[in-house]
Design a protein around this motif. Structure first.
Motif, PDB file in Angstrom:
ATOM      1  N   MET A   1       0.847  -1.187   0.000  1.00 22.72           N
ATOM      2  CA  MET A   1       0.000   0.000   0.000  1.00 22.72           C
ATOM      3  C   MET A   1       0.889   1.245   0.000  1.00 22.72           C
ATOM      4  SD  MET A   1      -2.854   1.195   2.800  1.00 22.72           S
ATOM      5  CE  MET A   1      -3.798  -0.300   2.555  1.00 22.72           C
ATOM      6  N   LYS A   2       0.728   2.100  -0.995  1.00 23.01           N
ATOM      7  CA  LYS A   2       1.591   3.278  -1.136  1.00 23.01           C
ATOM      8  C   LYS A   2       1.137   4.369  -0.183  1.00 23.01           C
ATOM      9  CE  LYS A   2       3.586   6.391  -4.558  1.00 23.01           C
ATOM     10  NZ  LYS A   2       4.917   6.182  -4.021  1.00 23.01           N
ATOM     11  N   TYR A  58      -2.192   4.311  11.511  1.00 21.57           N
ATOM     12  CA  TYR A  58      -1.465   3.095  11.900  1.00 21.57           C
ATOM     13  C   TYR A  58      -2.046   2.519  13.188  1.00 21.57           C
ATOM     14  CZ  TYR A  58       1.987   5.561   9.051  1.00 21.57           C
ATOM     15  OH  TYR A  58       2.602   6.261   8.051  1.00 21.57           O
ATOM     16  N   ILE A  59      -1.985   1.208  13.310  1.00 25.12           N
ATOM     17  CA  ILE A  59      -2.108   0.581  14.626  1.00 25.12           C
ATOM     18  C   ILE A  59      -0.728   0.683  15.261  1.00 25.12           C
ATOM     19  CG2 ILE A  59      -2.557  -1.551  15.885  1.00 25.12           C
ATOM     20  CD1 ILE A  59      -4.403  -2.367  13.563  1.00 25.12           C
ATOM     21  N   LEU A 368       5.541  -3.482   7.259  1.00 30.96           N
ATOM     22  CA  LEU A 368       4.470  -3.287   8.246  1.00 30.96           C
ATOM     23  C   LEU A 368       3.916  -1.873   8.171  1.00 30.96           C
ATOM     24  CD1 LEU A 368       5.902  -5.201  11.344  1.00 30.96           C
ATOM     25  CD2 LEU A 368       3.835  -5.785  10.068  1.00 30.96           C
ATOM     26  N   ILE A 369       4.792  -0.891   8.046  1.00 32.20           N
ATOM     27  CA  ILE A 369       4.329   0.495   7.920  1.00 32.20           C
ATOM     28  C   ILE A 369       3.468   0.652   6.680  1.00 32.20           C
ATOM     29  CG2 ILE A 369       5.153   2.822   7.337  1.00 32.20           C
ATOM     30  CD1 ILE A 369       7.462   2.290   9.350  1.00 32.20           C
ATOM     31  N   ALA A 370       3.869   0.025   5.578  1.00 34.94           N
ATOM     32  CA  ALA A 370       3.091   0.119   4.341  1.00 34.94           C
ATOM     33  C   ALA A 370       1.679  -0.416   4.519  1.00 34.94           C
ATOM     34  CB  ALA A 370       3.802  -0.642   3.221  1.00 34.94           C
ATOM     35  N   TRP A 371       1.512  -1.394   5.416  1.00 34.06           N
ATOM     36  CA  TRP A 371       0.202  -1.986   5.649  1.00 34.06           C
ATOM     37  C   TRP A 371      -0.430  -1.525   6.963  1.00 34.06           C
ATOM     38  CZ3 TRP A 371      -2.024  -3.713   1.553  1.00 34.06           C
ATOM     39  CH2 TRP A 371      -1.239  -4.192   0.496  1.00 34.06           C
ATOM     40  N   ILE A 396      -3.574  -9.314   9.452  1.00 31.68           N
ATOM     41  CA  ILE A 396      -3.580  -9.138   8.000  1.00 31.68           C
ATOM     42  C   ILE A 396      -2.328  -8.387   7.560  1.00 31.68           C
ATOM     43  CG2 ILE A 396      -4.734  -7.919   6.103  1.00 31.68           C
ATOM     44  CD1 ILE A 396      -7.399  -8.575   7.506  1.00 31.68           C
ATOM     45  N   ALA A 397      -1.968  -7.351   8.321  1.00 30.06           N
ATOM     46  CA  ALA A 397      -0.766  -6.581   8.000  1.00 30.06           C
ATOM     47  C   ALA A 397       0.468  -7.468   8.061  1.00 30.06           C
ATOM     48  CB  ALA A 397      -0.629  -5.400   8.952  1.00 30.06           C
TER      49      ALA A 397
END
Length: 435
Positions: A1-2, A58-59, A368-371, A396-397
Motif C-alpha cells: 500500500m503506497k 497506523y495501529i 508493516l508500515i506500508a500496511w 492481515i498486515a
C-alpha cells in the motif's frame, strides 16, 4: 500500500535546523526508521491508533516507548487530568495527591515501604544508585540491562562519549541469567559494590533460580539489590516482576506505564534505605507536578479494575502464536524468531538466514508500515489493542508484510528492496536496540 511521507520529510528538514537528530529521543529519531519509507512525526492518537502528519493511519505497537498502557486518550485518565487542570498544575507546596499515589504503590509493590517521585526512568534508577552509595558508603555498581542515560550507566555502553573514564570504571556489567558472572565481580571486590541493578525480565525471562541467586549474593556481600522495573511495572504484573517471580529487591524503579503517557516515575523501597532521601540530594521542581500524579492514580485504578496484566498477557500470547505460524508458513524461521514474554512479545531477526539482521528488520518494519502497523522489535501492548478489529487488522498486515519480506529475500540483494535508508541501531541491549 503506497503512502506519502512528504510532510514528514519537510518537517524533518525544518526540525534539523534547530533540534539535533530532529527528535528528543534516539528511538524516535529517523535512525530508528527506514528513513524515506516511514513517518517521522505523528499528529494524534486514539485508542490503539495514531495518525502521522501526512494523514496516514497506523495501529501503534510502539506506544511512545511503552508509557501508553490503556490506550491513547483514555477517557478516565483524561478526565482526571482535566479535573486537576482546573485546580492547578504545579504548586508551592506538596499536594494530597502525593501520599494518595504513594499509598497505592506501597499497597501493590512488594518492596515498597516508602516512595519518591521523578519524571522519567533515568530519574528513578539514578536516585536508586545514589541512595545505595549513601547507604553502603561504597562506590561500585554492577549492571545488567538498560537503565537510562545518566553517566553511571551509559558509560558501560558504546554511547559513552562525554562520560569520564573515572566514572566509567565504577560500573561493571554482568550477564543476565548467569549469577556466576555477578559472583565473580562481587568476590573480586567484596567491600567495593554499593548496588546490583538489573531488569528482572526484559526480552529474556529469568531462568529458575537466577533472581533468587542474585538476591542471595547481594545479601552475602551486603550490596543493595535494585530492580529496574521501568518496563515490567504495571505490565507483567501490577506489582512488577518482583510480584510475578516472588523475589523482593531492596529498591525498585517504576515509570513508563504508570501515568498512561504522562511524565512520571517512582523510586520505591525499604524504609530504612529510603529514609536516606532526607539526606542525599534528590530534588526537582516538577517532582510533585499534579497532572501526572492525577493521571497515575487514575491509571493504576483502571489497571486494577480491568486486570490489565492478564488481558495484555493473553493478547500477547495469541499474537505470538499467530505471527509465529505466519513466519513458519513462509519458511522464514531462519530469519525471524518470535520471543519475549507474553506481556511483551518480540519479533526479532536472528542473523542466521539469507540476509543480515539490520536488513531483515528494516524490510519487515518497512512492509508493516506500508500496511498500517507501526512497530519496533517488540509489540508494546495496551488494553486498547485487546479489540477484535485491531487484532484482525494486525494479523492481515503481518500476512502482507511477511509476504513482502519473503519476496525480498528471494533476491540476490534483499537490501535493494528497501525504499529508504536501513535502520541505524543506537546500541545493542536486551538483544534489541535501546535509547
Amino acid at each position: 500500500m503506497k503512502r506519502s511521507f512528504d510532510n514528514s520529510g519537510a518537517l524533518y528538514t525544518r526540525a534539523l535546523n534547530t533540534i539535533p537528530l530532529a527528535s528528543q529521543t534516539f528511538s524516535k529519531a529517523a535512525m530508528a526508521t527506514v528513513e524515506g519509507a516511514a513517518p517521522l512525526f505523528l499528529e494524534r492518537g486514539d485508542g490503539a491508533r495514531v495518525w502521522d502528519v501526512d494523514g496516514n493511519e497506523y495501529i501503534d505497537y510502539v506506544l511512545g516507548l511503552l508509557p501508553v498502557v490503556l490506550g491513547y486518550r483514555d477517557p478516565d485518565v483524561d478526565a482526571a487530568i482535566r479535573s486537576q487542570l482546573e485546580r492547578g498544575i504545579s504548586f508551592s507546596l506538596a499536594t494530597d495527591l502525593e501520599p494518595e499515589l504513594a499509598e497505592r504503590l506501597v499497597e501493590i509493590i512488594p518492596c515498597a515501604e516508602m516512595v519518591r517521585f521523578g519524571k522519567n526512568g533515568s530519574d528513578a534508577t539514578s536516585a536508586a544508585i545514589r541512595l545505595a552509595r549513601a547507604y553502603t558508603g561504597r562506590d561500585r555498581i554492577a549492571v545488567a540491562g538498560y537503565h537510562g542515560w545518566h553517566d553511571w550507566y551509559i558509560g558501560t555502553t558504546a554511547r559513552h562519549l562525554g562520560v569520564p573514564q573515572t566514572v566509567r570504571d565504577l560500573s561493571s556489567k554482568f550477564a543476565f541469567n548467569d549469577a556466576n558472572t555477578l559472583e565473580h565481580l562481587l568476590k573480586a571486590d567484596p567491600q567495593g559494590f554499593a548496588a546490583v541493578i538489573l531488569e528482572p525480565m526484559a526480552l529474556e525471562a529469568p531462568e529458575p533460580g537466577f533472581l533468587e541467586a542474585v538476591r542471595t549474593l547481594c545479601d552475602r556481600y551486603e550490596v543493595i539489590l535494585v530492580f529496574d522495573e521501568i518496563v515490567t511495572g504495571f505490565r507483567i504484573h501490577l506489582g512488577g516482576a518482583q510480584a510475578e517471580f516472588g523475589v523482593t529487591p531492596d529498591l525498585a524503579a517504576f515509570g513508563k506505564a504508570m501515568g498512561n503517557g504522562m511524565p512520571i516515575s517512582a523510586i520505591v523501597g525499604q524504609r530504612e534505605i529510603m529514609r536516606h532521601m532526607e539526606h542525599i540530594f534528590f530534588s526537582g521542581t516538577f517532582g510533585g507536578e499534579a497532572l501526572s500524579l492525577a493521571a497515575a492514580i487514575a491509571t493504576i485504578d483502571k489497571l486494577r479494575v480491568a486486570q490489565a496484566p492478564k488481558v495484555i498477557n493473553k493478547l500477547g500470547a495469541y499474537l505470538k502464536e499467530e505471527i509465529g505460524k505466519k513466519i513458519l508458513e513462509r519458511s522464514l524461521t531462519e530469519e525471524l524468531s518470535v520471543g519475549g514474554g507474553d506481556w511483551w512479545p518480540a519479533v526479532v531477526a536472528t542473523g542466521q538466514g539469507r540476509s543480515d539482521p539490520v536488513t531483515v528488520t528494516s524490510l519487515l518494519k518497512q512492509e508493516l508500515i506500508a500496511w498500517g502497523v507501526l512497530s519496533g522489535a517488540t509489540l508494546n501492548l495496551s488494553l486498547a489493542h485487546a479489540n477484535e478489529s485491531v487484532v484482525g487488522e494486525t494479523l492481515i498486515a503481518y500476512d502482507r508484510a511477511l509476504d513482502g519480506l519473503a519476496e525480498a529475500l528471494r533476491r540476490n540483494n534483499p537490501a535493494s528492496c528497501l525504499r529508504g535508508k536501513p535502520l541505524r541501531p543506537v546500541f545493542q541491549v536486551r538483544n534489541a536496540s535501546a535509547g
